[in-house]
Design a protein around this motif. Sequence first.
Motif, PDB file in Angstrom:
ATOM      1  N   LYS A  52       0.841  -1.215   0.000  1.00 61.56           N
ATOM      2  CA  LYS A  52       0.000   0.000   0.000  1.00 61.56           C
ATOM      3  C   LYS A  52       0.870   1.258   0.000  1.00 61.56           C
ATOM      4  O   LYS A  52       0.620   2.198  -0.742  1.00 61.56           O
ATOM      5  N   ASP A  62      -4.291   6.049  -3.374  1.00 61.21           N
ATOM      6  CA  ASP A  62      -4.536   5.054  -2.343  1.00 61.21           C
ATOM      7  C   ASP A  62      -4.902   3.728  -3.011  1.00 61.21           C
ATOM      8  O   ASP A  62      -5.850   3.671  -3.802  1.00 61.21           O
ATOM      9  N   LEU A  83      -6.498  -6.065   2.943  1.00 63.43           N
ATOM     10  CA  LEU A  83      -5.584  -4.920   2.967  1.00 63.43           C
ATOM     11  C   LEU A  83      -5.674  -4.101   4.253  1.00 63.43           C
ATOM     12  O   LEU A  83      -4.992  -3.101   4.422  1.00 63.43           O
TER      13      LEU A  83
END
Length: 316
Positions: A52, A62, A83
Amino acid sequence: MPHKGSVKPFVNFNAKQDAELLHRAMKGLGTDEDAVLMLLTSRSNDQRQQIKAAYKKAYGKDLVGALKSELGGLFENLIVALLTPPALYDASQLHKALKGAGTDDDVLIEILASRTGEQIKDIVKVYKKEFGGKLEKDICDDTSGHYQKLLVNLLQGSREKAVYEDKIENDAKDLFAAGEAKFGTDEETFINIIGNRSPGHLKKVFDAYRKLSGCDIEDSVEGETSGNLENLLLAVVKCVRNVPDYFAGRLYKSMRRAGTDDSTLMRVMVSRSEVDMLDIRASFQKKYGASLYTTIQEDTTGDYQKALLYLCGGSD
């Protein structure tokens, strides 16, 4: 300690490379869902956090937001769950359980009965940071009575660590006196003993209880309590005896009914994939005479199914 998770840290891990692969999978017409799910189910949560960060650095976006705009439905929910850092995932699940219309007691019970004291302390911290409120207050607003008391007890995350040999017999006698041996039930005693003693200590207390009363503590809990308190006490007892066994039961129940309870199925598969999924699988097979892999196959479809099967870690 042997690793009992189905998902292990990827050996030649390169966050920058993975971020690039995901970027490519989302570029152009349509998304390469296979690439996304194969990559993310074969990295540990810690590695996914690094991906990420690398994605943000390389593309200024993002990763979760980018994936959300490309995916949909249950598959999207599962990818987003993968995630999310574990403590935040648990905190979000609890927040959703408390803040929706009505309270989802099953979620409160599952998380608070099965997480370690350290994990619970982390969840409380993250909950406050993320949702601006105190988890304990939100739980107290939504629950009552002995059920509330035991939840708050578990929420302290301060279960004893030791086995007190000199207290085993007494605890068993106290539980017997509080339930089977009297008219009506003294719930306080159940809550104090089952909610505070260490799992190692309680295992011995349950053995002593069986000798003393001729029945299992589960039978007494079922006979003496009801509703949410009964469900919570049973969950705590099951987790004391065998955590993977408890989760095998949760998974079985989430699938073997009219319509699949996907939120439970997903939560257990995601949160146990790095902890004890291999034990849960063995337990599932032993208890239900069916493989977890096949059961998931029969109850789910599409990319969502594929990702769950990867998290299950093999078909044996």
